[in-house]
Design a protein around this motif. Structure first.
Motif, PDB file in Angstrom:
ATOM      1  N   MET A   1       0.825  -1.192   0.000  1.00 15.02           N
ATOM      2  CA  MET A   1       0.000   0.000   0.000  1.00 15.02           C
ATOM      3  C   MET A   1       0.874   1.262   0.000  1.00 15.02           C
ATOM      4  SD  MET A   1      -3.143  -1.339   0.051  1.00 15.02           S
ATOM      5  CE  MET A   1      -4.112   0.082   0.407  1.00 15.02           C
ATOM      6  N   LYS A   2       2.031   1.165  -0.638  1.00  8.90           N
ATOM      7  CA  LYS A   2       2.900   2.341  -0.744  1.00  8.90           C
ATOM      8  C   LYS A   2       2.168   3.478  -1.433  1.00  8.90           C
ATOM      9  CE  LYS A   2       7.392   0.108  -0.927  1.00  8.90           C
ATOM     10  NZ  LYS A   2       8.599  -0.104  -1.709  1.00  8.90           N
ATOM     11  N   GLY A   3       2.371   4.651  -0.915  1.00 10.08           N
ATOM     12  CA  GLY A   3       1.774   5.828  -1.518  1.00 10.08           C
ATOM     13  C   GLY A   3       0.410   6.184  -0.972  1.00 10.08           C
ATOM     14  N   PHE A   4      -0.218   5.304  -0.194  1.00  9.16           N
ATOM     15  CA  PHE A   4      -1.514   5.607   0.396  1.00  9.16           C
ATOM     16  C   PHE A   4      -1.280   6.423   1.657  1.00  9.16           C
ATOM     17  CE2 PHE A   4      -2.953   2.540  -2.538  1.00  9.16           C
ATOM     18  CZ  PHE A   4      -4.306   2.740  -2.700  1.00  9.16           C
ATOM     19  N   VAL A   5      -1.895   7.585   1.725  1.00 13.04           N
ATOM     20  CA  VAL A   5      -1.693   8.489   2.847  1.00 13.04           C
ATOM     21  C   VAL A   5      -3.032   8.701   3.556  1.00 13.04           C
ATOM     22  CG1 VAL A   5      -1.007  10.832   3.485  1.00 13.04           C
ATOM     23  CG2 VAL A   5       0.184   9.647   1.640  1.00 13.04           C
ATOM     24  N   GLY A  21      -1.933 -14.366 -13.392  1.00 10.82           N
ATOM     25  CA  GLY A  21      -1.385 -13.611 -12.270  1.00 10.82           C
ATOM     26  C   GLY A  21      -2.147 -14.089 -11.037  1.00 10.82           C
ATOM     27  N   THR A  22      -2.242 -13.254 -10.028  1.00 12.88           N
ATOM     28  CA  THR A  22      -2.966 -13.636  -8.817  1.00 12.88           C
ATOM     29  C   THR A  22      -3.807 -12.475  -8.325  1.00 12.88           C
ATOM     30  OG1 THR A  22      -1.147 -15.105  -8.183  1.00 12.88           O
ATOM     31  CG2 THR A  22      -2.739 -14.577  -6.483  1.00 12.88           C
ATOM     32  N   VAL A  44      -9.837  -4.968   0.563  1.00 11.64           N
ATOM     33  CA  VAL A  44      -8.855  -4.413  -0.367  1.00 11.64           C
ATOM     34  C   VAL A  44      -8.526  -5.501  -1.387  1.00 11.64           C
ATOM     35  CG1 VAL A  44      -6.549  -3.442  -0.623  1.00 11.64           C
ATOM     36  CG2 VAL A  44      -7.898  -2.901   1.420  1.00 11.64           C
ATOM     37  N   GLU A  45      -8.764  -5.215  -2.660  1.00 11.40           N
ATOM     38  CA  GLU A  45      -8.477  -6.163  -3.739  1.00 11.40           C
ATOM     39  C   GLU A  45      -7.243  -5.698  -4.499  1.00 11.40           C
ATOM     40  OE1 GLU A  45     -12.057  -6.592  -6.023  1.00 11.40           O
ATOM     41  OE2 GLU A  45     -13.103  -7.538  -4.352  1.00 11.40           O
ATOM     42  N   ILE A  46      -6.296  -6.624  -4.659  1.00 11.73           N
ATOM     43  CA  ILE A  46      -5.029  -6.338  -5.332  1.00 11.73           C
ATOM     44  C   ILE A  46      -4.793  -7.387  -6.410  1.00 11.73           C
ATOM     45  CG2 ILE A  46      -2.508  -6.221  -5.028  1.00 11.73           C
ATOM     46  CD1 ILE A  46      -3.063  -5.182  -2.182  1.00 11.73           C
ATOM     47  N   TYR A  47      -4.348  -6.942  -7.577  1.00 14.48           N
ATOM     48  CA  TYR A  47      -3.992  -7.863  -8.661  1.00 14.48           C
ATOM     49  C   TYR A  47      -2.480  -7.838  -8.841  1.00 14.48           C
ATOM     50  CZ  TYR A  47      -3.362  -9.862 -13.278  1.00 14.48           C
ATOM     51  OH  TYR A  47      -2.932 -10.631 -14.325  1.00 14.48           O
ATOM     52  N   ALA A  48      -1.873  -9.012  -8.823  1.00 15.91           N
ATOM     53  CA  ALA A  48      -0.432  -9.145  -9.052  1.00 15.91           C
ATOM     54  C   ALA A  48      -0.235  -9.901 -10.368  1.00 15.91           C
ATOM     55  CB  ALA A  48       0.231  -9.893  -7.904  1.00 15.91           C
ATOM     56  N   GLU A  51       4.004 -10.658 -14.754  1.00 15.02           N
ATOM     57  CA  GLU A  51       5.099  -9.716 -14.969  1.00 15.02           C
ATOM     58  C   GLU A  51       4.575  -8.324 -14.652  1.00 15.02           C
ATOM     59  OE1 GLU A  51       6.963 -10.035 -18.782  1.00 15.02           O
ATOM     60  OE2 GLU A  51       6.865 -12.213 -18.755  1.00 15.02           O
ATOM     61  N   GLY A  52       5.341  -7.544 -13.951  1.00 20.67           N
ATOM     62  CA  GLY A  52       4.914  -6.194 -13.614  1.00 20.67           C
ATOM     63  C   GLY A  52       4.617  -6.063 -12.135  1.00 20.67           C
ATOM     64  N   GLN A  53       4.195  -4.878 -11.763  1.00 23.17           N
ATOM     65  CA  GLN A  53       3.955  -4.545 -10.363  1.00 23.17           C
ATOM     66  C   GLN A  53       2.511  -4.837  -9.958  1.00 23.17           C
ATOM     67  OE1 GLN A  53       6.283  -3.334  -8.115  1.00 23.17           O
ATOM     68  NE2 GLN A  53       7.679  -3.904  -9.753  1.00 23.17           N
ATOM     69  N   PRO A  54       2.311  -5.335  -8.737  1.00 18.92           N
ATOM     70  CA  PRO A  54       0.946  -5.476  -8.215  1.00 18.92           C
ATOM     71  C   PRO A  54       0.298  -4.098  -8.086  1.00 18.92           C
ATOM     72  CG  PRO A  54       2.538  -6.608  -6.807  1.00 18.92           C
ATOM     73  CD  PRO A  54       3.318  -5.810  -7.787  1.00 18.92           C
ATOM     74  N   HIS A  55      -1.039  -4.056  -8.190  1.00 22.19           N
ATOM     75  CA  HIS A  55      -1.730  -2.781  -8.026  1.00 22.19           C
ATOM     76  C   HIS A  55      -3.089  -2.987  -7.375  1.00 22.19           C
ATOM     77  CE1 HIS A  55      -2.941  -4.242 -12.027  1.00 22.19           C
ATOM     78  NE2 HIS A  55      -4.106  -3.705 -11.721  1.00 22.19           N
ATOM     79  N   VAL A  56      -3.548  -1.961  -6.692  1.00 19.41           N
ATOM     80  CA  VAL A  56      -4.850  -1.998  -6.027  1.00 19.41           C
ATOM     81  C   VAL A  56      -5.936  -1.896  -7.086  1.00 19.41           C
ATOM     82  CG1 VAL A  56      -6.385  -0.811  -4.417  1.00 19.41           C
ATOM     83  CG2 VAL A  56      -3.935  -0.997  -3.909  1.00 19.41           C
TER      84      VAL A  56
END
Length: 62
Positions: A1-5, A21-22, A44-48, A51-56
């Motif tokens: 959750m980097k960047g979430f303030v 992916g997952t 909170v749903e996240i897709y990984a 290849e590439g970065q996971p994202h919310v």
């Protein structure tokens, strides 16, 4: 959750689904500090991708 303030999400449970992916689905305790602190639960749903970065994908208050 980097960047979430502002809101802190603390995972309590997780489920996964393997696709191209997952998909991760976290049940979290959410909190926001301040003069009147707030607490609630959220999904909170996240897709990984493979290849590439996971994202919310989404955050739902429950």
């Amino acid at each position: 959750m980097k960047g979430f303030v502002g809101v802190k999400y603390t995972p309590q449970e997780v489920s996964t689904q393997v696709v191209n992916g997952t998909n991760y689905r976290f049940r979290c305790d959410a909190s926001m500090p301040g003069p009147q602190p707030m607490n609630w639960e959220a999904i909170v749903e996240i897709y990984a991708p493979i290849e590439g970065q996971p994202h919310v994908v989404s955050i739902h208050r429950i």
